[in-house]
Design a protein around this motif. Structure first.
Motif, mmCIF file in Angstrom:
data_model
loop_
_atom_site.group_PDB
_atom_site.id
_atom_site.type_symbol
_atom_site.label_atom_id
_atom_site.label_comp_id
_atom_site.label_asym_id
_atom_site.label_seq_id
_atom_site.Cartn_x
_atom_site.Cartn_y
_atom_site.Cartn_z
ATOM 1 N N ASN A 115 0.825 -1.210 0.000
ATOM 2 C CA ASN A 115 0.000 0.000 0.000
ATOM 3 C C ASN A 115 0.857 1.257 0.000
ATOM 4 O OD1 ASN A 115 -2.607 -1.185 0.053
ATOM 5 N ND2 ASN A 115 -2.375 -1.623 2.235
ATOM 6 N N TYR A 117 0.885 5.531 -0.389
ATOM 7 C CA TYR A 117 0.017 6.654 -0.053
ATOM 8 C C TYR A 117 0.269 7.763 -1.063
ATOM 9 C CZ TYR A 117 -1.013 4.437 4.419
ATOM 10 O OH TYR A 117 -1.443 3.566 5.391
ATOM 11 N N ILE A 122 -4.280 6.793 1.654
ATOM 12 C CA ILE A 122 -3.904 5.462 1.207
ATOM 13 C C ILE A 122 -4.429 5.161 -0.194
ATOM 14 C CG2 ILE A 122 -5.945 4.319 2.192
ATOM 15 C CD1 ILE A 122 -4.061 2.005 2.993
ATOM 16 N N PRO A 124 -5.525 1.964 -1.757
ATOM 17 C CA PRO A 124 -5.806 0.621 -1.236
ATOM 18 C C PRO A 124 -5.532 -0.485 -2.256
ATOM 19 C CG PRO A 124 -7.856 1.711 -1.819
ATOM 20 C CD PRO A 124 -6.767 2.737 -1.986
ATOM 21 N N TRP A 125 -4.925 -1.548 -1.776
ATOM 22 C CA TRP A 125 -4.660 -2.739 -2.578
ATOM 23 C C TRP A 125 -5.716 -3.781 -2.256
ATOM 24 C CZ3 TRP A 125 -1.851 -7.466 -0.790
ATOM 25 C CH2 TRP A 125 -1.620 -8.359 -1.849
ATOM 26 N N GLN A 131 -3.539 -2.761 -7.818
ATOM 27 C CA GLN A 131 -2.832 -1.839 -6.946
ATOM 28 C C GLN A 131 -2.792 -0.502 -7.670
ATOM 29 O OE1 GLN A 131 1.453 -1.526 -6.758
ATOM 30 N NE2 GLN A 131 1.397 -1.908 -4.561
#
Length: 737
Positions: A115, A117, A122, A124-125, A131
């Protein structure tokens, strides 16, 4: 574990000695500025430290943090996050070798991290293939925070985090056009434009890029294009608003499959495999990803002491993957590879918001920088995994598996004209939400900095899915509804994290520091007793020493760390029971230095040594072993020189060396992936230094893996290894006006 357990190699001993020498030499003639707050100014008025969410500069932060700015990215020709991370201590990059355009994968201080930022929020994965991957051309800088970061960011891996700082709108008009070409048919065009809109209070920035290149694996390609517009409005002296978007499409993203260790770096009686070996088929090779982000960031100064900020962003991403993967050598063969095929359909919807109230309060000689925050995220992941089979040409067999591949007489066009049937084996829908309340007090007393932080998180997750009994399908030759098993799983977890640290800056520029930080990671599922798992927790103790000279031309950081990751889910190999009894410890030594004492010469150096071990596990065979994808040692150096007063005026030349130590082939540590050393080169020429009419135009050249070294970057197990990136040559023209 204690520091005395280290057994430093000769390389480590030499580097440690040179570090101490650097400190003593540099400290003799350096003095810290009278007002330490002036050191913040080099980062700009809008700077917010990733480690503290405040204006505290990295050199004053009692925790290890590495900042890679735009100048360094351009200096080394680092056009991706992974390439930028190659020269950072404590980081092992490219676990899947030359595949760097699909996922930003790396380990920090021995722990995997997926992850990133972006501007503090963030990305998010979803646990599979989506990703959100931000292109480096859109970035102003990259900040690497070492160690747990949960006190400010919630659910996070213990090794550290990477925060990507985007290019911001500027009032001053600046425009950049960039064209690049290179080996493997590189074709790239980029635009970056910013400035004030007329005489208004608005400023804009538009960054865009088109990239196309053949991948390292035969028959595969990479392709990307993105557009990143942003607009700022200085509403009044106290209020600032930014709105932005980021829209990216990756129609192609290279091969993803692994190779057996025998033939890559271990002996194979049939010979060595070439580094462009591809085990898939060009008729079933797809990776198509779309990503859109829109958001806003607003800040308001209430009075001389108090201010508020809110940052919110929505993300939508979807991807389709068709891939043929490695299942190891066929029985009694070291050339025929068993293969299987799958298709993934995935999507991610994410909303993230961070609310902050901050204050600067003075009590005599004590200055308190208070931070109160509340953040929330909701992520919805929909994932479908299909097992792909060929429609059989034999009447008595309805469908058949993907044929084996002869690795030493490869045919990547076996499936031409064949039709597929895709059997939905797994369907999963995940609804994840997290709310966090955090507080931080950063106090300064003359040259002393202290930090205390506290955070409470509440995590809720619901997973609905269905799983196919694939063996029943093979036995019956058909798919029936009763072969599917529905499932539903709910997780309700909470966690309290703390962090504290202290740093003191002496008059000679030396600044010792100490810190303690906790982290957590949410984990779904039930143990063998039917109870929900608790969050994974981590704790880091770090001791270090920083140095910065008065003129900012010399910086050095040395740090020792010790991290425990607890509550890891383990499986007993005999009873197959699942319990949270696992513990992994990582401790190590890191060095980062930058010296520019000579005119036009810049030297950067980094080194890390890591000892990562499984200390507790229900499988006794794993206790005392090291995880895969983690190099035990690495050392990197870069020398950059700018010619300014002779016939070579305008020429900038840089060269670097990267040493990556041994890593493990598998979890049982049956053998090691060999270490390797790589060389890089970069150069640029500013035409305007000699020809004023060409001011702003420059020629760039970068070469990674200069000697085209053949190496294996890492292995997951003995059947799954990846060749490292081969030599890459990139040349371009850049025009700034």
């Amino acid at each position: 574990m204690v520091c005395s357990q280290f057994k430093l190699s000769p390389i480590a001993a030499i580097i440690s000695l040179s570090a101490l020498t650097s400190f003593s030499v540099l400290a003799d003639d350096a003095k810290v500025q009278e007002e330490s707050i002036e050191r913040i100014s080099v980062y700009g008025a809008s700077y917010r430290n990733t480690a503290t969410k405040s204006k505290l500069s990295p050199i004053e932060t009692p925790q290890s943090i590495k900042v890679i700015d735009q100048k360094e990215l351009q200096m080394r020709g680092a056009d991706s996050i992974i390439k930028a991370m190659r020269y950072v201590s404590g980081v092992t990059t490219e676990p899947r070798g030359g595949v760097i355009s699909r996922l930003d994968e790396y380990t920090i201080r021995g722990f995997k991290n997926y992850n990133n930022y972006w501007d503090g929020l963030i990305l998010p994965w979803n646990g599979w293939n989506i990703q959100p991957q931000i292109d480096a051309f859109s970035l102003n800088s990259i900040e690497v925070l070492k160690g747990p970061s949960s006190v400010l960011y919630g659910n996070a891996a213990p090794g550290g985090m990477i925060n990507l700082a985007p290019k911001e709108p500027q009032q001053e008009s600046q425009h950049t056009l960039q064209v690049r070409t290179g080996n493997r048919n590189l074709r790239e065009f980029g635009v970056d434009s910013t400035g004030q809109i007329g005489d208004s209070d608005f400023s804009y920035r538009v960054t865009s890029l088109y990239h196309e290149r053949d991948s390292q694996a035969a028959t595969s390609e990479n392709q990307r294009y993105f557009l990143a517009p942003s607009l700022t409005w200085q509403i009044n002296d106290a209020t600032h608003l930014k709105v932005y978007g980021y829209f990216q499409k990756d129609p192609k993203s290279g091969a993803y499959s692994s190779l057996p260790s025998e033939g890559t770096f271990l002996f194979n009686p049939n010979g060595e495999l070439p580094v462009d070996t591809y085990i898939g088929d060009k008729n079933f090779d797809t990776f198509d990803r779309d990503m859109s982000l829109i958001g806003y960031k607003v800040s308001h100064q209430l009075n001389d002491s108090w201010s508020i900020m809110q940052h919110a962003r929505y993300l939508y991403a979807e991807a389709i993957t068709e891939n043929i993967y490695n299942r190891g050598f066929a029985k009694n063969s070291k050339r025929l590879l068993n293969r299987a095929a799958y298709r993934n359909d995935e999507s991610t919807k994410s909303f993230v918001i961070d609310n902050q109230i901050s204050a600067t309060l003075e009590q005599g000689v004590i200055e308190h920088n208070l931070l109160f925050g509340l953040d929330y995220q909701n992520n919805k992941f929909d994932k479908r995994w299909d097992h792909a089979l060929l429609v059989s040409e034999k009447p008595q067999i309805p469908f058949e598996s993907i044929p084996n591949l002869d690795l030493f007489a490869r045919n990547n066009d076996q499936l031409s004209g064949r039709s597929f049937i895709r059997i939905n084996q797994t369907l999963e829908s995940v609804d994840y939400s997290q709310v966090g309340y955090y507080f931080q007090d950063q106090l300064k007393v003359n040259d002393f900095v202290g930090i205390f932080g506290l955070r409470y998180d509440k995590v809720q997750q619901n997973i609905e899915g269905r799983q196919l009994d694939y063996n029943a399908v093979l036995a019956s030759g058909q798919v029936k509804p009763e072969f599917y098993t529905p499932s539903q799983e709910s997780t309700d977890q909470d966690n309290l994290s703390i962090r504290f640290g202290a740093l003191y800056t002496f008059d000679n520029g030396l600044a010792p520091f100490a810190s303690y930080a906790e982290g957590f990671e949410s984990v779904s599922g039930l143990n063998s007793e039917g109870n929900a798992f608790k969050p994974l927790t981590s704790a880091q103790t770090e001791l270090g020493l920083k140095f910065t000279s008065e003129n900012k031309e010399h910086t050095v950081t040395v740090a020792w760390f010790d991290i425990d990751k607890k509550n890891i889910v383990t499986t007993n190999p005999k009873t197959r029971t699942r319990r949270q009894t696992g513990l992994v410890n990582s401790q190590g030594l890191e060095l980062e230095s930058e010296i520019s004492s000579l005119d036009n010469l810049l030297l950067t150096f980094s080194y890390s040594y890591m000892d990562v071990k499984v200390e507790k596990d229900d499988n006794p065979a794993l206790v005392g072993k090291s995880p895969t994808w983690v190099a035990d040692e690495n050392a990197m150096a870069w020398v950059d020189y700018h010619f300014s007063n002779n016939f070579l005026e305008g020429l900038n030349v840089g060269t670097g060396v990267r040493y990556v130590g041994n890593s493990q082939v598998d979890d049982l540590n049956t053998r090691e992936v060999p270490s390797f050393t790589l060389y890089d080169f970069a150069a640029s020429y500013d035409f305007g230094s000699k020809i004023p009419s060409l001011s702003g135009m420059s020629l760039t050249l970068s070469v990674t893996n200069l000697t085209d070294e053949r190496y294996v970057s890492s292995c997951y197990d003995s059947d799954s290894c990846w060749f490292g990136a081969e030599r890459s040559i990139e040349a371009g023209v850049r025009y700034e006006f």
